[in-house]
Design an enzyme around this catalytic site. Structure first.
Site, PDB file in Angstrom:
ATOM      1  N   GLU A 227     -49.233   3.976  38.386  1.00 36.07           N
ATOM      2  CA  GLU A 227     -48.664   5.295  38.109  1.00 36.07           C
ATOM      3  C   GLU A 227     -47.157   5.348  38.335  1.00 36.07           C
ATOM      4  O   GLU A 227     -46.437   6.025  37.598  1.00 36.07           O
ATOM      5  CB  GLU A 227     -49.363   6.350  38.968  1.00 36.07           C
TER       6      GLU A 227
ATOM      7  N   HIS B  61     -60.822  14.021  42.550  1.00 32.81           N
ATOM      8  CA  HIS B  61     -60.778  14.427  41.140  1.00 32.81           C
ATOM      9  C   HIS B  61     -60.717  15.944  41.004  1.00 32.81           C
ATOM     10  O   HIS B  61     -61.164  16.492  39.994  1.00 32.81           O
ATOM     11  CB  HIS B  61     -62.017  13.901  40.397  1.00 32.81           C
TER      12      HIS B  61
END
Length: 784
Positions: A516, A585
């Site tokens: 990322e 999540h």
């Protein structure tokens, strides 16, 4: 097995030199016709019955050297540049050393606060810069003074930057030695170790797409090579075939940490081949070898469209900075340091030039004397200059100052004049008169430019479909747009980019390695090269490895460059609760980034908003974080929010929307929380309570005026969001509205939020700020 493959096999050392009788008869077996399909991404296509671990010792990296320590070229080696050019390089290396001497003295005298010398490493910057072309983009660290001098940085510019006066290109915003020459394709020196390494491949990839004779060049040290950014930068460049030169100055130390404590294995060059990157180790004190290696690396990078890695072996003669005393930790004693200094680039090149009759001690002394006087005079001149105007404290944070910075700037101008005895007023430009009169139009929170209202046919869409359309329109309307991220070419895990690779080409819709921080950094490089970058982080929960690149680099890029540099970056990420996501999540991360100046943050509530706001975000000149509530991706949205205009349209960033008018209580939220507010308002209406619902849509800059007007009417405010309560963005809204609407409030402002725990799995229905919790807050507010 084919003969060529057999010839490439090397027997283990334990069998080398033994007769065939002692070698295993079936040590290697060839693959069946399709066996190689089992293992993708490896080069070996043979089996072995020998258990052999590879540690890298099978291959070594000798040091490329053509000019020995006595200043003599190896037989048969021709000088790759003219003697006049060689003299010029020597002049710059001497200047670099003299400038270091003067500025080091300035720091010791307290005239500047900090300095970082280049002693012993002059050839690594001068030699590489001389071998590059003016169009090549350089991403420097903090020992590239020679490269800046090669590209024309003047003594006065150096002095102004170190003083931080109004002549400084960065308006006094950066620490000393953080030079910048954007017009000469040199980015600002990076303060955070290694962050520039994965940025450079983004620009190098843009040059590849544009088929330019141009490379992106990043400098870094042996210490920075230990950062994760270094590996991800090398890997991204390799995967994308980016025209990038990685130049590592291995000077033996990272502050006090020597290379023996910094890494194992064969230095930095050995890391290149593991990633398919051609690499070479060079004597960094040999100006000619440095030039030759850089020139060839550049040629290969453009011709073959791939990165190269150079490890320049040198020695840091000086301290790390003026805040350091290297005598406390150096493993070499004074005599050894003196010997290493004598083997440095300046003595060696001096000997060569003298042997050719083009250099003398008198010439060097005259150049050094002139350089010293030049820098001393530059410092004297720089010290007479004022510091930049107070407003420059605020400018360049965004392309155009949003309302809250205009408000803060007006406050600062007024305050320092009222308390002038507490500040050094005369040192700054523009503080000798009355405070500027604030422009009320600029302090208003509504967007200053409104896009045309969408027209034409609409059709019902899911949010996934509307996002896909927005991405496709953005790619079609501007060919210098690149979409990339994990699984993006496949369509993304939520299928938002489905079909876009086929439609717009594999060069512009890219899968990204799982890193990322490099995804965010790659966007910076693309942006600097003139591209619009759309980066996807697979889940907002996974954005934290990219936090450094986002808050320390993307957000600060324009500010530290005084207006130039990276923008045109949109980072998309699915966010918030989905019903079964648990703590990794389900997170709402907007408040982490809202604290960081320079970023805009947008969260849509439905398909119509998602398409229009995403197109606006992609076209915005400032970096935008676009968080998409994943529970809404395929949710059945009722009413006009699901009716999406078919064409190209934008919705204004920075404008809230009154979703439902009311008179008794103001409810503020964003994203998927709006659906819960609507349900709560409907239930409250049944009990005779009228609620006004405001969708903030943009977290930064948020539309305070719309919220204020509503609260002045209702006298009550409830802010609801999924993120934990403490330091959630609801706290900022509550504070600002309390400042502005205190006398209008009929009851305390309330927040209905997630709890201050991590997001749970089993208790999600209790954790999420449900309609029932909002309804309870509404009742409490009206009964206060």
């Amino acid at each position: 097995m084919e003969r060529a493959a057999l010839r490439a096999i090397r027997l283990p050392r334990s069998f080398a030199g033994k007769s065939a009788a002692f070698r295993p008869a079936f040590a290697f077996r060839g693959f069946a016709a399709d066996t190689h399909l089992l293992w993708r991404g490896v080069q070996s296509t043979s089996f072995s019955e020998l258990l052999e671990f590879k540690d890298g010792s099978e291959s070594t990296f000798p040091v490329f050297q053509v000019l020995n320590s006595q200043g003599k070229l190896q037989d048969g080696v021709e000088l790759p540049f003219s003697l006049d050019e060689g003299v010029h390089m020597m002049e710059l290396m001497v200047k670099s050393k003299v400038y270091d001497d003067v500025l080091l003295t300035m720091q010791r005298q307290g005239r500047i606060s900090f300095y970082c010398t280049n002693y012993g490493e002059e050839a690594t910057s001068v030699g590489t810069a001389a071998a590059l072309q003016p169009q090549d983009m350089i991403w420097p660290q903090y020992r590239e003074l020679g490269a800046f001098l090669w590209r024309g940085l003047t003594a006065q510019e150096i002095a102004d930057q170190n003083i931080g006066n109004e002549g400084d290109r960065s308006k006094g915003r950066n620490l000393q030695v953080h030079y910048c020459m954007l017009e000469k394709n040199m980015q600002t020196v990076h303060a955070v170790l290694g962050t520039q390494i994965p940025q450079a491949p983004g620009a190098g990839y843009a040059y590849k797409l544009d088929k330019e004779d141009r490379v992106s060049v990043t400098y870094f040290g042996d210490g920075a090579a230990s950062e994760g950014d270094a590996f991800t930068g090398l890997n991204f460049a390799s995967v994308y075939g980016s025209q990038t030169l990685f130049i590592c100055r291995n000077n033996g130390y990272s502050i006090s940490t020597g290379v023996d404590d910094q890494y194992g294995g064969d230095g930095i060059a050995a890391r290149g081949p593991a990633l398919g990157i051609p690499s070479v180790r060079v004597d960094g004190n040999d100006l000619v070898a440095v030039f030759l290696a850089t020139r060839e690396a550049r040629r290969r990078s453009v011709a073959e469209q791939k990165p190269t890695l150079l490890e320049l072996m040198t020695y840091r003669v000086g301290d790390h900075t003026t805040s350091d005393d290297s005598s406390a930790y150096r493993k070499e004693n004074k005599e050894e340091v003196a010997k290493l200094q004598a083997l440095g680039p300046i003595p060696r090149w001096r000997a060569f030039l003298m042997s050719k009759g083009v250099w003398t001690e008198e010439k060097e002394k005259a150049i050094a004397t002139a350089a010293r006087e030049e820098m001393l005079q530059a410092m004297k001149t720089g010290e007479t200059k004022k510091r930049p105007p107070l407003r420059d404290l605020f400018t360049d944070t965004y392309t155009d100052l949003p309302w809250h910075l205009e408000e803060q700037a007006a406050y600062a101008e007024k305050h320092v004049r009222e308390y002038s005895q507490d500040y050094k007023m005369s040192a700054y430009r523009g503080l000798d008169g009355p405070a500027p009169v604030p422009d009320a139009r600029r302090i208003a929170s509504a967007p200053r430019q409104m896009p045309p209202a969408p027209t034409g046919k609409t059709r019902e869409m899911t949010m996934v479909q509307s996002i896909n359309e927005a991405l496709s329109i953005a790619l079609s309307s501007n060919e210098r747009t690149v979409l990339f991220g994990e699984d993006v070419a496949f369509g993304g895990v939520f299928r938002c980019s489905m079909g876009l690779r086929e439609k717009h080409g594999e060069g512009r819709v890219l899968n990204a390695p799982v890193a990322e921080q490099a995804i965010a950094a790659f966007a910076i490089g693309l942006s600097v090269a003139g591209y619009k970058a759309i980066a996807e982080i697979q889940f907002a929960d996974y954005i934290f490895p990219a936090f450094d690149q986002i808050v320390n680099e993307i957000a600060k890029y324009r500010y530290r460059n005084a207006g130039g540099g990276a923008g045109n970056i949109t980072i998309r990420a699915p966010c918030s609760a989905v019903g079964h996501g648990s703590m990794y999540h389900s997170q709402s991360v907007e408040s982490y980034f809202a604290h960081c100046p320079g970023l805009k943050i947008v969260i849509p509530r439905g398909p119509k908003q998602a398409k229009g706001l995403l197109l606006a975000a992609i076209r915005d000149p400032d970096p935008v974080l676009f968080f998409e509530p994943k529970v809404l991706y395929r949710a059945k949205i009722e009413g006009p929010d699901a009716q999406v205009p078919e064409g190209d349209y934008e919705l204004p960033i920075g404008q809230a929307e009154v979703v439902r008018p009311g008179t008794d209580v103001t409810l503020v939220g964003w994203g998927s929380q709006i659906l819960r507010l609507q349900e709560a308002a409907t239930r409250a209406e049944a009990e005779g309570i009228s609620c006004e619902i405001i969708d903030l849509q943009t977290i930064v800059p948020w539309d305070v005026d719309t919220v204020q007007a509503s609260v002045e009417k209702t006298g009550r405010l409830i802010v609801a969001h999924e993120a934990p309560q403490t330091n959630g963005f609801g706290a900022e809204i509550s504070s600002k509205i309390q400042e502005r609407c205190f006398l209008h409030l009929a009851s305390p402002i309330q927040r209905v939020t997630g709890y201050d725990t991590h997001f749970p799995y089993a208790w999600e229905e209790f954790y999420v700020p449900s309609a029932a919790r909002v309804l309870a807050a509404i009742k409490a507010s009206v009964s206060y």
